[in-house]
Design a protein around this motif. Structure first.
Motif, mmCIF file in Angstrom:
data_model
loop_
_atom_site.group_PDB
_atom_site.id
_atom_site.type_symbol
_atom_site.label_atom_id
_atom_site.label_comp_id
_atom_site.label_asym_id
_atom_site.label_seq_id
_atom_site.Cartn_x
_atom_site.Cartn_y
_atom_site.Cartn_z
ATOM 1 N N ILE A 353 6.488 16.248 22.371
ATOM 2 C CA ILE A 353 5.404 16.506 21.416
ATOM 3 C C ILE A 353 5.777 17.788 20.679
ATOM 4 C CG2 ILE A 353 2.913 16.816 21.115
ATOM 5 C CD1 ILE A 353 3.614 14.161 22.525
ATOM 6 N N GLY A 354 5.986 17.673 19.365
ATOM 7 C CA GLY A 354 6.485 18.806 18.573
ATOM 8 C C GLY A 354 5.463 19.924 18.411
ATOM 9 N N GLU A 355 5.971 21.071 17.974
ATOM 10 C CA GLU A 355 5.146 22.275 17.851
ATOM 11 C C GLU A 355 3.870 22.050 17.038
ATOM 12 O OE1 GLU A 355 7.769 25.357 16.302
ATOM 13 O OE2 GLU A 355 9.200 24.657 17.817
ATOM 14 N N GLN A 356 2.782 22.605 17.550
ATOM 15 C CA GLN A 356 1.475 22.617 16.880
ATOM 16 C C GLN A 356 0.886 21.244 16.568
ATOM 17 O OE1 GLN A 356 0.851 25.741 13.934
ATOM 18 N NE2 GLN A 356 2.920 26.446 14.457
ATOM 19 N N THR A 357 1.393 20.238 17.226
ATOM 20 C CA THR A 357 0.782 18.911 17.087
ATOM 21 C C THR A 357 -0.546 18.897 17.834
ATOM 22 O OG1 THR A 357 2.756 17.667 16.587
ATOM 23 C CG2 THR A 357 1.124 16.515 17.918
ATOM 24 N N SER A 368 7.776 8.451 23.428
ATOM 25 C CA SER A 368 7.732 8.761 21.997
ATOM 26 C C SER A 368 8.342 10.126 21.692
ATOM 27 C CB SER A 368 6.277 8.774 21.508
ATOM 28 O OG SER A 368 5.717 7.492 21.669
ATOM 29 N N ASP A 369 8.901 10.230 20.488
ATOM 30 C CA ASP A 369 9.407 11.509 19.988
ATOM 31 C C ASP A 369 8.533 11.901 18.814
ATOM 32 O OD1 ASP A 369 11.842 11.731 21.671
ATOM 33 O OD2 ASP A 369 12.234 9.801 20.721
ATOM 34 N N VAL A 370 7.716 12.903 19.019
ATOM 35 C CA VAL A 370 6.714 13.276 18.019
ATOM 36 C C VAL A 370 7.125 14.614 17.397
ATOM 37 C CG1 VAL A 370 4.269 13.806 17.654
ATOM 38 C CG2 VAL A 370 4.933 12.095 19.379
ATOM 39 N N GLY A 371 7.054 14.683 16.074
ATOM 40 C CA GLY A 371 7.461 15.909 15.362
ATOM 41 C C GLY A 371 6.400 16.995 15.400
ATOM 42 N N LYS A 372 6.581 17.979 14.489
ATOM 43 C CA LYS A 372 5.681 19.141 14.419
ATOM 44 C C LYS A 372 4.415 18.809 13.636
ATOM 45 C CE LYS A 372 9.618 22.091 13.729
ATOM 46 N NZ LYS A 372 10.320 22.868 12.735
ATOM 47 N N LYS A 373 3.350 19.527 13.942
ATOM 48 C CA LYS A 373 2.100 19.486 13.176
ATOM 49 C C LYS A 373 1.610 18.076 12.864
ATOM 50 C CE LYS A 373 2.653 24.031 11.184
ATOM 51 N NZ LYS A 373 2.761 24.860 10.010
ATOM 52 N N ARG A 392 10.703 2.917 22.292
ATOM 53 C CA ARG A 392 10.272 4.251 21.838
ATOM 54 C C ARG A 392 9.630 4.213 20.451
ATOM 55 N NH1 ARG A 392 11.778 8.082 25.438
ATOM 56 N NH2 ARG A 392 11.025 9.787 24.131
ATOM 57 N N CYS A 393 8.752 5.168 20.238
ATOM 58 C CA CYS A 393 8.190 5.401 18.907
ATOM 59 C C CYS A 393 8.725 6.741 18.408
ATOM 60 C CB CYS A 393 6.666 5.536 18.959
ATOM 61 S SG CYS A 393 5.805 4.011 19.261
ATOM 62 N N GLU A 394 8.959 6.812 17.098
ATOM 63 C CA GLU A 394 9.366 8.085 16.517
ATOM 64 C C GLU A 394 8.336 8.430 15.447
ATOM 65 O OE1 GLU A 394 13.603 7.935 15.634
ATOM 66 O OE2 GLU A 394 13.277 9.688 14.337
ATOM 67 N N ILE A 395 7.828 9.640 15.509
ATOM 68 C CA ILE A 395 6.777 10.053 14.569
ATOM 69 C C ILE A 395 7.224 11.364 13.929
ATOM 70 C CG2 ILE A 395 4.340 10.742 14.375
ATOM 71 C CD1 ILE A 395 3.892 8.947 16.932
ATOM 72 N N GLY A 396 7.438 11.348 12.616
ATOM 73 C CA GLY A 396 7.993 12.527 11.926
ATOM 74 C C GLY A 396 6.999 13.676 11.830
ATOM 75 N N ASP A 397 7.505 14.827 11.357
ATOM 76 C CA ASP A 397 6.667 16.023 11.192
ATOM 77 C C ASP A 397 5.505 15.728 10.243
ATOM 78 O OD1 ASP A 397 8.598 17.290 12.680
ATOM 79 O OD2 ASP A 397 9.525 18.323 10.964
ATOM 80 N N ASN A 398 4.390 16.398 10.458
ATOM 81 C CA ASN A 398 3.224 16.360 9.561
ATOM 82 C C ASN A 398 2.589 14.990 9.358
ATOM 83 O OD1 ASN A 398 5.264 18.628 8.212
ATOM 84 N ND2 ASN A 398 3.156 19.278 8.487
ATOM 85 N N CYS A 399 2.838 14.046 10.246
ATOM 86 C CA CYS A 399 2.150 12.749 10.109
ATOM 87 C C CYS A 399 0.661 12.922 10.410
ATOM 88 C CB CYS A 399 2.720 11.725 11.091
ATOM 89 S SG CYS A 399 4.278 11.021 10.528
ATOM 90 N N LEU A 413 7.824 6.285 12.191
ATOM 91 C CA LEU A 413 7.081 6.815 11.046
ATOM 92 C C LEU A 413 7.887 7.990 10.512
ATOM 93 C CD1 LEU A 413 3.368 7.013 12.369
ATOM 94 C CD2 LEU A 413 4.661 5.007 11.603
ATOM 95 N N GLY A 414 8.160 7.976 9.219
ATOM 96 C CA GLY A 414 8.922 9.087 8.614
ATOM 97 C C GLY A 414 8.092 10.360 8.591
ATOM 98 N N LYS A 415 8.489 11.321 7.726
ATOM 99 C CA LYS A 415 7.751 12.584 7.624
ATOM 100 C C LYS A 415 6.461 12.373 6.844
ATOM 101 C CE LYS A 415 11.925 15.055 6.900
ATOM 102 N NZ LYS A 415 12.688 15.636 5.826
ATOM 103 N N GLY A 416 5.432 13.076 7.184
ATOM 104 C CA GLY A 416 4.195 13.108 6.401
ATOM 105 C C GLY A 416 3.540 11.750 6.201
#
Ligand code: UD1
Ligand code: CA
Length: 459
Positions: A353-357, A368-373, A392-399, A413-416
């Motif tokens: 789970i990425g930073e500040q999510t 899952s690999d989850v990005g930031k925020k 696996r699921c991949e979830i980009g930053d700021n989604c 899911l890409g970024k945002g």
């Protein structure tokens, strides 16, 4: 080389246990493990454990690190040590320490100091003793002007001998060559018809050898457990010792009710541990954190300034400034990066789970690999299991994941990316897109008025 024989053949019938008594735990370590650790701390690594009842449990625990010898018939402590003679003969020079596998508080300092006395006096045998207000049940130490002369068991003792308060801890240093010789001289001529290891003391003296006693200052070294009540008593002593150590290190406790901390747990200064919290295994917690109430944290690395409230976390890493709870389950192999917020009824498994999510409520994030925020709406599910295998699921930053989104893995899911509430995502979504999957909403005017005729108050 110095070596150790640990007696661990006990059944513990009064415990009504299906496993050998020395395998019963004090805090999160079997009693046998406590004894082995004391040996290792005293730099004694040539160890033979005497097994008996259900020896496979002990062999599994030792995992080939140390030797074992099976005592197939229980004929007393002397007979138990006899089973180690082939082991002892491999290393005839030096001394042998004999310990009980169910006396977990024998410590390395006592072992070391007794060895120094043993060597300085050039004894064949040196018994580790303690003075007890109530010596009932223990072997009593008989002395004359020159020192120890023999050990007499409770059942064999006279009334006068039973008044002696110095008792045998069941731990001894022997000169290895003398031990082998003395074992050959033991007999079963006593009330219990057993080969008593304690008889080696009297025997050594009558053979013209020297015997000594090291009186331990720490009475806990002799404590063992025959009943569940004894075991609870040992746990209470160990628990308080661990709490005392952490308080010395600056850890804060407002009330210690229900707090159980394993022997290997490390906690930074100014961290507060609240009631009902169990910290186990190789857990490390940073400073200025607040753990509890009612957490179970096992084999986790937890950072600084972390707040865990009603959390269960296993085999995971939680970085600094994370806030989790209440009612959250962090399952193995999760990595919660700094500044993450996880709220009530959330489960995370094998995920980063990425930073500040933020995962505020009622959500499952698995594999899952989850990005930031990233922001997870209420009721998001990563659908990681198709009935055959985990994906696996991949979830980009700021989604921004809308409420009640299902992410059917494998999916990215890409970024945002935005997902609309209620969307089931079955395809990869490119950066900055909105994924919306919804049927048209239909209206049937006046529907409930007809259905619930007479039951609805009209305005
Ligand atoms: C023993 C001592 C006693 C001492 C006490 C300390 C003898 C004869 N007496 O008494 O002087 O004060 O310990 O706790 O040694 N064991 C085996 N195989 C056997 C018998 C025992 O492996 O055949 C193991 C037990 O599992 C236990 C240890 O040896 O770990 C001590 O045996 P236990 O029966 O508890 O000894 P006590 O009679 O209490
Ligand atoms: Ca006995």
């Amino acid at each position: 080389m110095n070596q150790v024989v640990i007696l661990a053949g006990g059944h513990g019938s009064r415990m009504k246990s299906a496993i050998p008594k020395p395998m019963l735990e004090v805090l999160d370590v079997p009693m046998l493990g406590w004894v082995i650790r004391a040996c290792e701390k005293a730099d004694l690594r040539r160890i033979c454990v005497i097994t008996g009842y259900k020896s496979q449990y002990i062999e599994l625990y030792l995992n080939d690190k140390y030797s074992t010898a099976l005592q197939s018939e229980r004929l007393g402590t002397g007979h138990a040590v006899m089973q180690a003679v082939p082991f002892l003969k491999e290393e005839i020079l030096g001394n042998t320490l004999v310990l009980c596998g169910d006396a977990p508080f024998m410590d390395s300092e006592t072992i070391e100091q007794a060895r120094r006395l043993h060597e300085a006096q050039d004894n064949a045998v040196t018994v580790i003793t303690a003075k007890l207000e109530n010596p009932y049940g223990y072997g009593r130490i008989l002395r004359n002007e020159t020192g120890i002369t023999a050990i007499v068991e409770e059942k064999d003792a006279t009334d006068a001998q039973r008044k002696i308060t110095e008792v045998n801890s069941g731990a001894y240093w022997f000169k290895t060559s003398d031990l082998i010789e003395l074992l050959g001289g033991l007999s079963q001529s006593n009330v219990q018809g057993e080969y008593y290891l304690t008889d080696t003391v009297g025997l050594a003296i009558s053979n013209g050898k020297k015997a000594g006693a090291y009186l331990s200052e720490n009475n806990d070294v002799i404590l063992g457990a025959n009943t569940r009540k004894d075991l609870l008593h040992l746990n209470e002593i160990a628990r308080q010792k661990v709490l005392d150590k952490h308080m010395e290190n600056g850890v804060n406790f407002v009330c210690t009710d229900g707090i159980i901390i394993g022997t290997d747990v490390e906690i930074g200064a100014e961290t507060t541990i609240l009631p009902g919290t169990i910290l186990k295994g190789n857990t490390k917690i940073g400073s200025r954190s607040k753990i509890g109430p009612n957490c179970i944290i096992e084999n986790c690395i937890v950072g600084e300034h972390v707040n865990l409230n009603y959390v269960q976390a296993y085999d995971s890493m939680i970085e600094d400034n994370v806030k989790i709870g209440p009612f959250v389950h962090i399952r193995p192999n999760s990595h919660i990066r700094s500044g993450v917020k996880i709220g009530d009824f959330v489960e995370v498994k094998n995920s980063v789970i990425g930073e500040q999510t933020a995962i505020a409520h009622l959500t499952y994030v698995g594999d899952s690999d989850v990005g930031k925020k990233v922001n997870f709406g209420c009721g998001t599910v990563t659908v990681n299991y198709d009935g055959m295998k985990k994906n696996r699921c991949e979830i980009g930053d700021n989604c921004f994941i809308g409420c009640n989104t299902n992410l059917i893995a494998p999916v990215k899911l890409g970024k945002g990316v935005y997902t609309a509430a209620g969307t089931t995502v079955t395809k990869n979504v490119p950066d900055y897109a909105l994924a919306v999957e919804r049927a048209d909403l239909k209206m049937k005017e006046g529907y409930s008025l007809k259905k619930l005729k007479g039951k609805i108050d009209k305005e």
